[in-house]
Design a protein around this motif. Structure first.
Motif, PDB file in Angstrom:
ATOM      1  N   MET A   1       0.853  -1.178   0.000  1.00  0.00           N
ATOM      2  CA  MET A   1       0.000   0.000   0.000  1.00  0.00           C
ATOM      3  C   MET A   1       0.891   1.232   0.000  1.00  0.00           C
ATOM      4  SD  MET A   1      -2.739  -1.304   2.865  1.00  0.00           S
ATOM      5  CE  MET A   1      -3.915   0.022   2.915  1.00  0.00           C
ATOM      6  N   LEU A   2       0.519   2.228  -0.798  1.00  0.00           N
ATOM      7  CA  LEU A   2       1.246   3.494  -0.812  1.00  0.00           C
ATOM      8  C   LEU A   2       0.286   4.561  -0.322  1.00  0.00           C
ATOM      9  CD1 LEU A   2       3.076   3.245  -4.256  1.00  0.00           C
ATOM     10  CD2 LEU A   2       4.020   2.796  -1.980  1.00  0.00           C
ATOM     11  N   PHE A   3       0.696   5.226   0.734  1.00  0.00           N
ATOM     12  CA  PHE A   3      -0.205   6.152   1.399  1.00  0.00           C
ATOM     13  C   PHE A   3       0.311   7.579   1.298  1.00  0.00           C
ATOM     14  CE2 PHE A   3      -0.712   8.274   5.633  1.00  0.00           C
ATOM     15  CZ  PHE A   3      -2.033   8.670   5.460  1.00  0.00           C
ATOM     16  N   MET A   4      -0.555   8.489   0.862  1.00  0.00           N
ATOM     17  CA  MET A   4      -0.204   9.912   0.840  1.00  0.00           C
ATOM     18  C   MET A   4      -1.152  10.630   1.757  1.00  0.00           C
ATOM     19  SD  MET A   4       0.375  11.020  -2.969  1.00  0.00           S
ATOM     20  CE  MET A   4       1.307  12.349  -2.266  1.00  0.00           C
ATOM     21  N   ASN A   5      -0.650  11.334   2.751  1.00  0.00           N
ATOM     22  CA  ASN A   5      -1.627  12.014   3.600  1.00  0.00           C
ATOM     23  C   ASN A   5      -1.875  13.408   3.050  1.00  0.00           C
ATOM     24  OD1 ASN A   5       0.681  13.256   4.329  1.00  0.00           O
ATOM     25  ND2 ASN A   5       0.635  12.687   6.473  1.00  0.00           N
ATOM     26  N   ARG A   6      -2.495  13.405   1.884  1.00  0.00           N
ATOM     27  CA  ARG A   6      -2.645  14.616   1.118  1.00  0.00           C
ATOM     28  C   ARG A   6      -3.908  15.404   1.447  1.00  0.00           C
ATOM     29  NH1 ARG A   6      -1.742  18.455  -0.043  1.00  0.00           N
ATOM     30  NH2 ARG A   6      -2.215  19.706  -1.845  1.00  0.00           N
ATOM     31  N   ARG A   7      -5.011  14.692   1.583  1.00  0.00           N
ATOM     32  CA  ARG A   7      -6.328  15.347   1.659  1.00  0.00           C
ATOM     33  C   ARG A   7      -6.480  16.311   2.813  1.00  0.00           C
ATOM     34  NH1 ARG A   7      -9.503  15.986  -2.005  1.00  0.00           N
ATOM     35  NH2 ARG A   7      -9.391  14.425  -3.615  1.00  0.00           N
ATOM     36  N   GLY A   8      -7.125  17.424   2.534  1.00  0.00           N
ATOM     37  CA  GLY A   8      -7.455  18.345   3.615  1.00  0.00           C
ATOM     38  C   GLY A   8      -6.271  19.131   4.121  1.00  0.00           C
ATOM     39  N   TYR A   9      -5.169  19.079   3.409  1.00  0.00           N
ATOM     40  CA  TYR A   9      -4.018  19.846   3.864  1.00  0.00           C
ATOM     41  C   TYR A   9      -3.755  21.011   2.943  1.00  0.00           C
ATOM     42  CZ  TYR A   9      -3.352  16.264   7.182  1.00  0.00           C
ATOM     43  OH  TYR A   9      -3.553  15.423   8.231  1.00  0.00           O
ATOM     44  N   SER A  10      -3.399  22.118   3.532  1.00  0.00           N
ATOM     45  CA  SER A  10      -3.136  23.300   2.727  1.00  0.00           C
ATOM     46  C   SER A  10      -1.805  23.118   2.013  1.00  0.00           C
ATOM     47  CB  SER A  10      -3.035  24.494   3.653  1.00  0.00           C
ATOM     48  OG  SER A  10      -2.092  24.211   4.661  1.00  0.00           O
ATOM     49  N   ASN A  11      -1.647  23.786   0.909  1.00  0.00           N
ATOM     50  CA  ASN A  11      -0.369  23.765   0.214  1.00  0.00           C
ATOM     51  C   ASN A  11       0.633  24.618   0.962  1.00  0.00           C
ATOM     52  OD1 ASN A  11      -0.277  22.131  -1.999  1.00  0.00           O
ATOM     53  ND2 ASN A  11      -1.488  23.526  -3.247  1.00  0.00           N
ATOM     54  N   PHE A  12       1.713  24.004   1.417  1.00  0.00           N
ATOM     55  CA  PHE A  12       2.753  24.804   2.041  1.00  0.00           C
ATOM     56  C   PHE A  12       3.960  24.768   1.113  1.00  0.00           C
ATOM     57  CE2 PHE A  12       3.346  20.484   3.319  1.00  0.00           C
ATOM     58  CZ  PHE A  12       4.716  20.302   3.330  1.00  0.00           C
ATOM     59  N   VAL A  13       4.971  25.567   1.438  1.00  0.00           N
ATOM     60  CA  VAL A  13       6.141  25.645   0.581  1.00  0.00           C
ATOM     61  C   VAL A  13       7.342  25.189   1.391  1.00  0.00           C
ATOM     62  CG1 VAL A  13       7.669  27.291  -0.563  1.00  0.00           C
ATOM     63  CG2 VAL A  13       5.202  27.446  -0.879  1.00  0.00           C
ATOM     64  N   SER A  14       8.123  24.282   0.836  1.00  0.00           N
ATOM     65  CA  SER A  14       9.286  23.817   1.587  1.00  0.00           C
ATOM     66  C   SER A  14      10.464  23.584   0.660  1.00  0.00           C
ATOM     67  CB  SER A  14       8.940  22.528   2.336  1.00  0.00           C
ATOM     68  OG  SER A  14       8.698  21.515   1.408  1.00  0.00           O
ATOM     69  N   CYS A  15      11.625  23.400   1.277  1.00  0.00           N
ATOM     70  CA  CYS A  15      12.870  23.269   0.539  1.00  0.00           C
ATOM     71  C   CYS A  15      13.265  21.802   0.444  1.00  0.00           C
ATOM     72  CB  CYS A  15      13.953  24.050   1.280  1.00  0.00           C
ATOM     73  SG  CYS A  15      15.584  23.772   0.601  1.00  0.00           S
ATOM     74  N   ARG A  16      13.584  21.351  -0.759  1.00  0.00           N
ATOM     75  CA  ARG A  16      13.935  19.938  -0.916  1.00  0.00           C
ATOM     76  C   ARG A  16      15.389  19.669  -0.559  1.00  0.00           C
ATOM     77  NH1 ARG A  16      11.401  17.748  -6.440  1.00  0.00           N
ATOM     78  NH2 ARG A  16      12.535  15.901  -5.735  1.00  0.00           N
ATOM     79  N   SER A  17      16.159  20.717  -0.322  1.00  0.00           N
ATOM     80  CA  SER A  17      17.558  20.506   0.079  1.00  0.00           C
ATOM     81  C   SER A  17      17.691  20.401   1.594  1.00  0.00           C
ATOM     82  CB  SER A  17      18.448  21.641  -0.422  1.00  0.00           C
ATOM     83  OG  SER A  17      18.396  21.699  -1.834  1.00  0.00           O
ATOM     84  N   CYS A  18      17.087  21.367   2.313  1.00  0.00           N
ATOM     85  CA  CYS A  18      17.257  21.327   3.769  1.00  0.00           C
ATOM     86  C   CYS A  18      16.004  20.823   4.490  1.00  0.00           C
ATOM     87  CB  CYS A  18      17.672  22.691   4.322  1.00  0.00           C
ATOM     88  SG  CYS A  18      16.343  23.920   4.363  1.00  0.00           S
ATOM     89  N   GLY A  19      14.883  20.717   3.760  1.00  0.00           N
ATOM     90  CA  GLY A  19      13.687  20.137   4.350  1.00  0.00           C
ATOM     91  C   GLY A  19      12.806  21.095   5.129  1.00  0.00           C
ATOM     92  N   LYS A  20      13.240  22.363   5.274  1.00  0.00           N
ATOM     93  CA  LYS A  20      12.460  23.285   6.100  1.00  0.00           C
ATOM     94  C   LYS A  20      11.280  23.881   5.327  1.00  0.00           C
ATOM     95  CE  LYS A  20      15.630  24.682   9.706  1.00  0.00           C
ATOM     96  NZ  LYS A  20      16.730  23.748   9.415  1.00  0.00           N
ATOM     97  N   ALA A  21      10.168  24.035   6.048  1.00  0.00           N
ATOM     98  CA  ALA A  21       9.004  24.692   5.455  1.00  0.00           C
ATOM     99  C   ALA A  21       9.099  26.179   5.766  1.00  0.00           C
ATOM    100  CB  ALA A  21       7.727  24.120   6.047  1.00  0.00           C
ATOM    101  N   VAL A  22       8.483  27.012   4.937  1.00  0.00           N
ATOM    102  CA  VAL A  22       8.490  28.453   5.189  1.00  0.00           C
ATOM    103  C   VAL A  22       7.396  28.764   6.212  1.00  0.00           C
ATOM    104  CG1 VAL A  22       8.310  30.746   4.155  1.00  0.00           C
ATOM    105  CG2 VAL A  22       9.260  28.852   2.822  1.00  0.00           C
ATOM    106  N   THR A  23       7.804  29.325   7.353  1.00  0.00           N
ATOM    107  CA  THR A  23       6.840  29.555   8.425  1.00  0.00           C
ATOM    108  C   THR A  23       6.653  31.041   8.716  1.00  0.00           C
ATOM    109  OG1 THR A  23       8.589  29.352  10.056  1.00  0.00           O
ATOM    110  CG2 THR A  23       7.330  27.368   9.588  1.00  0.00           C
TER     111      THR A  23
END
Length: 440
Positions: free
Chosen positions: A235-257
């Motif tokens: 099973m492949l699970f994405m906890n996508r639903r009901g979540y707002s689009n946030f912006v994050s960095c794929r190098s360091c992993g941090k989200a913009v807060t």
């Protein structure tokens, strides 16, 4: 009846404790049972015990888990004694179930939060399964939380209240710690020889560094390949639903807060970031504010994209997708789960709805594709939701007699909700989260 069950010693102990408590302290009981520990059997035993005393029972189940599989287990045990409510019933069908309850033709009402108001005159037991579920909170008028209303109805009618979950809400666990609730653990899986899965974490920042831009980490890719070769299911699970689009960095992993509120900013349109708590707004930047990397982007891979990637990568695999689109028509939900249970597919891809309480003995691998989506929601419960989702998702693996494995893909592997979900250690999560909230 014809369908009786022998409980294991651990399950029997819980049943006895609930019955004993009903005679003495009359406190709500919280059953904390690991995934696959057989909570349903315990519930059925308690319902049967209440019925023997001429008492009626109400069982609340999150709508999404009210599947054919669950309902059939209750029918086999209680037959015509049951009335079932779900959102797909017409007003007329709903009224009929209500009438049957009022006339005393049924002694068990099963359904989502509205079942709580079943017109039973001799109520002995209220059960709330997966008590941590958000669906127990009513979004429309009158706004109420089923857990609180259930406690009051139980008090007024002298009934027992039993809550159950592998990942209890912090509120309920705190009450159990304070002695307001009786805590009843089920620490082992019910199927003989079935053990909790082995969980690994794949750090997606490291994947990026070695040039792997695929949605699959190397670990998950290798494991999927192996499962397909052995004819096992995944099973492949994405906890996508009901979540707002946030912006994050794929190098360091941090989200913009938000600098004021410490919650992630939500992407509005193509290039505006907004804080949903205080309204702080900035334009979308070109580089990561933490490390300067240009690999900064909105997080929005849905289940359809996921299905496309999987088909390209594993062209011979039979794939089923389960999300709001594929389950839109009546019975769509059921049809997909049935097909997967009958081994008509190798990989099931989906959102929350694939991880709720289902039992597929053939599944030996669960891939969690975007653990960070729920960590970066602008909500103080984000860590709690993440821990619950990951633990529940992981719990789908290895429920038969073949051992299961789980891969959690994340950009934030050190986060305590991810580390404790890896260890499937609720108490460790609870300790850190409660300390964190007390600071807040």
């Amino acid at each position: 009846g014809a369908y009786t069950l022998t409980l294991n010693a651990m399950q029997q102990k819980v049943v006895d404790a609930v019955i004993e408590n009903a005679r003495t302290e009359k406190k709500p009981c919280l059953i904390h049972g690991v995934t696959g520990s057989g909570k349903t059997e315990v519930y059925m035993e308690l319902i049967a015990e209440a019925a023997d005393r001429g008492k009626q029972s109400i069982v609340l189940i999150p709508e999404i888990a009210l599947t054919y599989q669950t309902v059939m287990r209750f029918y086999r045990r209680f037959g015509d004694q049951i009335a079932i409510l779900n959102s797909r019933l017409s007003a007329g069908e709903r009224y009929d179930q209500w009438e049957r309850a009022a006339r005393g033709e049924v002694s068990v009402m099963i359904g989502p939060r509205s079942a709580l108001f079943a017109p039973f005159s001799n109520l002995g037991l209220i059960l709330i399964d997966e008590e941590h579920e958000g669906a127990y909170k009513s979004e429309t008028m009158p706004r109420y939380h089923a857990r609180e209303v259930a406690a009051e109805r139980a008090r007024l009618s002298g009934a027992s209240l039993v809550l159950g979950s592998a990942t209890p809400s912090l509120e309920s666990y705190l009450r159990a710690q304070n002695g307001e609730y009786v805590l009843l653990p089920l620490h082992h899986r019910a199927v003989a020889g079935s053990i909790l899965p082995k969980v690994q974490i794949a750090d997606m920042r490291a994947e990026m560094q070695v040039g792997n831009k695929s949605v699959f980490s190397r670990t998950l890719d290798a494991m999927l390949t192996e499962r397909l070769a052995r004819g096992e299911q995944a099973m492949l699970f994405m906890n996508r639903r009901g979540y707002s689009n946030f912006v994050s960095c794929r190098s360091c992993g941090k989200a913009v807060t938000c600098p004021h509120c410490d919650v992630s900013l939500t992407l509005h349109g193509k290039n505006r970031l907004v804080c949903h708590y205080c309204g702080y707004t900035i334009p979308l930047m070109k580089q990561c504010p933490s490390c300067g990397s240009p690999y900064i982007a909105g997080f929005g891979a849905g289940t359809q994209k996921m299905e496309e990637f999987t088909k390209i990568r594993f062209p011979d695999a039979r794939i089923l997708r389960m999300d709001a689109d594929t389950t839109a028509k009546k019975g769509g939900h059921e049809a997909i789960l049935e097909a997967f249970a009958n081994r008509e597919a190798d990989i099931l891809i989906g959102t929350q709805m694939i991880v709720k309480g289902h039992d597929f003995p053939g599944v030996t691998l669960v891939g969690i594709l975007a653990a960070d989506l729920s960590l970066n929601t602008p909500d103080y419960r984000s860590a709690e939701r993440t821990f619950q989702l990951l633990t529940q998702a992981a719990g789908r693996a290895g429920r038969g007699n073949k051992p299961g494995e789980v891969v959690i893909q994340t950009y934030d592997p050190e986060h305590y909700s991810i580390e404790t979900a890896k260890a499937q250690d609720y108490d460790a999560f609870y300790e850190q989260e409660i300390a964190y909230r007390k600071l807040g």
